[in-house]
Design a protein around this motif. Sequence first.
Motif, PDB file in Angstrom:
ATOM      1  N   PHE A 269      41.036  80.892  76.255  1.00 57.89           N
ATOM      2  CA  PHE A 269      40.704  81.371  77.666  1.00 57.89           C
ATOM      3  C   PHE A 269      42.195  81.760  78.587  1.00 57.89           C
ATOM      4  CE2 PHE A 269      36.932  79.159  76.653  1.00 57.89           C
ATOM      5  CZ  PHE A 269      35.991  80.189  76.693  1.00 57.89           C
ATOM      6  N   GLN A 270      43.299  81.836  77.708  1.00 57.60           N
ATOM      7  CA  GLN A 270      44.362  82.234  78.516  1.00 57.60           C
ATOM      8  C   GLN A 270      44.500  83.846  78.706  1.00 57.60           C
ATOM      9  OE1 GLN A 270      47.942  81.294  76.379  1.00 57.60           O
ATOM     10  NE2 GLN A 270      49.510  82.404  77.775  1.00 57.60           N
ATOM     11  N   GLU A 271      44.877  84.304  79.933  1.00 58.33           N
ATOM     12  CA  GLU A 271      44.556  85.644  80.241  1.00 58.33           C
ATOM     13  C   GLU A 271      46.101  86.346  79.890  1.00 58.33           C
ATOM     14  OE1 GLU A 271      41.524  85.988  83.924  1.00 58.33           O
ATOM     15  OE2 GLU A 271      43.216  84.449  84.236  1.00 58.33           O
ATOM     16  N   HIS A 272      45.721  87.569  79.456  1.00 60.69           N
ATOM     17  CA  HIS A 272      46.838  88.415  78.941  1.00 60.69           C
ATOM     18  C   HIS A 272      46.725  89.793  79.835  1.00 60.69           C
ATOM     19  CE1 HIS A 272      48.170  85.937  75.781  1.00 60.69           C
ATOM     20  NE2 HIS A 272      46.840  85.610  75.681  1.00 60.69           N
ATOM     21  N   VAL A 273      47.720  90.229  80.379  1.00 59.05           N
ATOM     22  CA  VAL A 273      47.912  91.656  81.115  1.00 59.05           C
ATOM     23  C   VAL A 273      49.020  92.410  80.217  1.00 59.05           C
ATOM     24  CG1 VAL A 273      48.548  92.846  83.016  1.00 59.05           C
ATOM     25  CG2 VAL A 273      47.030  90.899  83.236  1.00 59.05           C
ATOM     26  N   ILE A 274      48.487  93.485  79.450  1.00 56.98           N
ATOM     27  CA  ILE A 274      49.627  94.251  78.845  1.00 56.98           C
ATOM     28  C   ILE A 274      49.755  95.251  79.426  1.00 56.98           C
ATOM     29  CG2 ILE A 274      50.123  95.309  76.488  1.00 56.98           C
ATOM     30  CD1 ILE A 274      47.535  92.567  76.305  1.00 56.98           C
ATOM     31  N   ASP A 275      50.987  95.742  80.092  1.00 58.97           N
ATOM     32  CA  ASP A 275      51.054  97.057  80.800  1.00 58.97           C
ATOM     33  C   ASP A 275      51.292  98.163  79.586  1.00 58.97           C
ATOM     34  OD1 ASP A 275      51.115  96.416  83.732  1.00 58.97           O
ATOM     35  OD2 ASP A 275      52.726  95.046  83.248  1.00 58.97           O
ATOM     36  N   ALA A 276      51.088  99.425  80.215  1.00 67.36           N
ATOM     37  CA  ALA A 276      51.143 100.590  79.281  1.00 67.36           C
ATOM     38  C   ALA A 276      52.666 101.011  79.445  1.00 67.36           C
ATOM     39  CB  ALA A 276      50.327 101.670  79.559  1.00 67.36           C
ATOM     40  N   ASP A 277      53.350 101.346  78.367  1.00 72.52           N
ATOM     41  CA  ASP A 277      54.697 101.924  78.493  1.00 72.52           C
ATOM     42  C   ASP A 277      54.607 103.291  77.934  1.00 72.52           C
ATOM     43  OD1 ASP A 277      57.285 102.866  78.986  1.00 72.52           O
ATOM     44  OD2 ASP A 277      58.165 101.339  77.612  1.00 72.52           O
ATOM     45  N   GLY A 278      54.101 104.270  78.523  1.00 66.71           N
ATOM     46  CA  GLY A 278      53.737 105.475  77.766  1.00 66.71           C
ATOM     47  C   GLY A 278      52.416 105.544  77.295  1.00 66.71           C
ATOM     48  N   ALA A 279      52.102 106.225  76.035  1.00 66.96           N
ATOM     49  CA  ALA A 279      50.571 106.164  75.721  1.00 66.96           C
ATOM     50  C   ALA A 279      50.355 104.887  75.044  1.00 66.96           C
ATOM     51  CB  ALA A 279      50.662 107.177  74.546  1.00 66.96           C
ATOM     52  N   MET A 280      48.972 104.439  74.950  1.00 71.02           N
ATOM     53  CA  MET A 280      48.501 103.415  74.438  1.00 71.02           C
ATOM     54  C   MET A 280      47.206 103.318  73.953  1.00 71.02           C
ATOM     55  SD  MET A 280      47.451  99.726  76.962  1.00 71.02           S
ATOM     56  CE  MET A 280      48.932  99.075  76.699  1.00 71.02           C
ATOM     57  N   CYS A 281      47.016 102.781  72.679  1.00 73.74           N
ATOM     58  CA  CYS A 281      45.839 102.889  72.046  1.00 73.74           C
ATOM     59  C   CYS A 281      45.328 101.502  71.698  1.00 73.74           C
ATOM     60  CB  CYS A 281      46.181 103.346  70.309  1.00 73.74           C
ATOM     61  SG  CYS A 281      47.434 104.749  70.336  1.00 73.74           S
ATOM     62  N   VAL A 282      43.929 101.403  71.953  1.00 72.02           N
ATOM     63  CA  VAL A 282      43.322 100.247  71.932  1.00 72.02           C
ATOM     64  C   VAL A 282      41.857 100.517  71.213  1.00 72.02           C
ATOM     65  CG1 VAL A 282      42.170  98.322  73.533  1.00 72.02           C
ATOM     66  CG2 VAL A 282      43.800  99.794  74.422  1.00 72.02           C
ATOM     67  N   THR A 283      41.731  99.314  70.083  1.00 72.26           N
ATOM     68  CA  THR A 283      40.578  99.310  69.461  1.00 72.26           C
ATOM     69  C   THR A 283      40.019  97.858  69.622  1.00 72.26           C
ATOM     70  OG1 THR A 283      41.727  99.081  67.258  1.00 72.26           O
ATOM     71  CG2 THR A 283      41.280 101.348  67.829  1.00 72.26           C
ATOM     72  N   ASN A 284      39.860  97.448  68.397  1.00 71.84           N
ATOM     73  CA  ASN A 284      38.942  96.172  68.308  1.00 71.84           C
ATOM     74  C   ASN A 284      39.699  94.887  67.765  1.00 71.84           C
ATOM     75  OD1 ASN A 284      36.479  98.345  67.618  1.00 71.84           O
ATOM     76  ND2 ASN A 284      36.637  97.287  69.371  1.00 71.84           N
ATOM     77  N   HIS A 285      41.006  94.784  68.130  1.00 69.97           N
ATOM     78  CA  HIS A 285      41.709  93.628  67.966  1.00 69.97           C
ATOM     79  C   HIS A 285      42.675  93.339  69.008  1.00 69.97           C
ATOM     80  CE1 HIS A 285      44.421  97.153  66.520  1.00 69.97           C
ATOM     81  NE2 HIS A 285      45.366  96.386  67.153  1.00 69.97           N
ATOM     82  N   PRO A 286      43.116  92.098  69.211  1.00 67.45           N
ATOM     83  CA  PRO A 286      43.980  91.562  70.560  1.00 67.45           C
ATOM     84  C   PRO A 286      44.993  92.123  70.505  1.00 67.45           C
ATOM     85  CG  PRO A 286      42.609  89.805  69.589  1.00 67.45           C
ATOM     86  CD  PRO A 286      42.617  90.876  68.507  1.00 67.45           C
ATOM     87  N   LEU A 287      45.732  92.999  71.728  1.00 71.29           N
ATOM     88  CA  LEU A 287      47.059  93.613  71.629  1.00 71.29           C
ATOM     89  C   LEU A 287      48.112  92.562  72.034  1.00 71.29           C
ATOM     90  CD1 LEU A 287      46.514  96.958  73.630  1.00 71.29           C
ATOM     91  CD2 LEU A 287      46.685  96.446  71.406  1.00 71.29           C
ATOM     92  N   HIS A 288      47.515  91.321  72.692  1.00 72.44           N
ATOM     93  CA  HIS A 288      48.671  90.245  72.405  1.00 72.44           C
ATOM     94  C   HIS A 288      48.941  89.631  71.258  1.00 72.44           C
ATOM     95  CE1 HIS A 288      44.957  87.684  72.744  1.00 72.44           C
ATOM     96  NE2 HIS A 288      45.784  86.700  72.097  1.00 72.44           N
ATOM     97  N   ARG A 289      48.207  89.992  70.134  1.00 69.78           N
ATOM     98  CA  ARG A 289      48.427  89.331  69.077  1.00 69.78           C
ATOM     99  C   ARG A 289      49.139  90.580  68.124  1.00 69.78           C
ATOM    100  NH1 ARG A 289      43.138  87.315  66.144  1.00 69.78           N
ATOM    101  NH2 ARG A 289      43.043  86.364  68.304  1.00 69.78           N
ATOM    102  N   HIS A 290      48.613  91.768  68.371  1.00 72.62           N
ATOM    103  CA  HIS A 290      49.130  92.850  67.509  1.00 72.62           C
ATOM    104  C   HIS A 290      49.431  93.927  68.376  1.00 72.62           C
ATOM    105  CE1 HIS A 290      47.714  90.834  64.046  1.00 72.62           C
ATOM    106  NE2 HIS A 290      46.518  90.755  64.435  1.00 72.62           N
ATOM    107  N   PRO A 291      50.777  93.766  69.100  1.00 77.58           N
ATOM    108  CA  PRO A 291      51.044  94.787  69.896  1.00 77.58           C
ATOM    109  C   PRO A 291      51.192  96.246  69.330  1.00 77.58           C
ATOM    110  CG  PRO A 291      52.428  92.917  70.106  1.00 77.58           C
ATOM    111  CD  PRO A 291      51.749  92.697  68.989  1.00 77.58           C
ATOM    112  N   MET A 292      51.143  97.305  69.961  1.00 80.49           N
ATOM    113  CA  MET A 292      51.411  98.528  69.576  1.00 80.49           C
ATOM    114  C   MET A 292      52.796  98.713  68.908  1.00 80.49           C
ATOM    115  SD  MET A 292      49.825 101.651  72.179  1.00 80.49           S
ATOM    116  CE  MET A 292      50.888 102.781  71.100  1.00 80.49           C
TER     117      MET A 292
END
Length: 389
Positions: A269-292
């Motif tokens: 339950f730790q919250e993560h905010v990942i700001d977009a720096d240019g284009a951003m792709c999101v599917t079905n894995h955590p971005l805090h674990r596997h950043p773009m």
Amino acid sequence: MTVNRRRVAGGDDTFMTVDHLTVSGSQQEIGRALAAEAATAYGWQPMPVQNRDIGRARRAWFQSHWPEHHERMVGAAQFVGADLAADEVHLDGWAGIPQGSGCSVLWSPPDPATGEHGLAGRNYDFFTTSATELAMLLAGAPVPESLDEAPMSSRPYLITCLPDDGLASSFITMNDLSGCMDGINEAGLMITLLIADAENATGPDEALQPQVGVESTQLLRYVLDRCTTVEEAKAAMLGAKSYDLGPGLHYLVADADGRAFVWERSQHFQEHVIDADGAMCVTNHPLHRHPMGSPLPQDNPETMRTYARSTALQQHAGDDRAMTPERMRAGLDDVRFTADNGDGYPIRTLWRTVFDVTAKTMSVHFYLGDDADGQPRYSPELTVSAVRD
């Protein structure tokens, strides 16, 4: 109060039927109208409160932190003839089928040099089965041929709410008229949801009960009701008391100024905010674990091609130039689910939405079924806006 309805996709001979419902009036009147629609379309009835302390605390939370929805609950209570203050039934969730989805999202910021708008596109990927059939398939049990139950995703709604006393919004929901899967408000703020970790996702647990705060699909409506910018949305999502009734989700939010972020929670339950720096792709894995841009694992049958879809979308995003609407649509179509790539699951891209946060519009087409060659058919694309005339 006024309620206008028009059929925008499908019909009796297609997989899904979609109505665009436009409701204007007070928040109470909007709540009454949407509860009535849910009762007709989904057979919704209020769920009994099992713990009066929790029920009372939920009502108080809505009244203090989300007064717009509290007023809509008053309208729902009027529709069913219930006493909201008695805390005997839950009057905030107007749903009839399970929640959760796969999905792919692509964000491209605006480019003042070329005049390209800020765009966000999403594929809504979900199962084409009934709830009973899906449960039996996942359990490895045979599905009876006589099973007569509508597919869970066959009756989505496109809804525009024009309240007298709050932000107007347009949104799409598969199953819950008190929440949504994606939407945009009159300020140009958009939000969309996706399963956060497909590999470890579990289905809805019927034993779970509503808790104090906002659940997964209500969180989008909460943001659309109360926020006009990315910074306001960050504060709202981090400050809200929220919980999941189904698979854990993550969300992409973008505003008319061209800013965007992804909000997600870790296992603890730790919250993560990942700001977009240019284009951003999101599917079905955590971005805090596997950043773009980081190396991605190989897909397996449980990941729903999350890593392959992310890689493909990053290739479409390319050199970080602002995307044209045509490139955005082509990228989303390249990763949609069809009969050929569902890894054995009965899953399709049920709709594709392209948000233009600069113009404050959303454009969508809906899945109608497969043709004789197994290729998906879609309705003509429709563009709507929540901006008042």
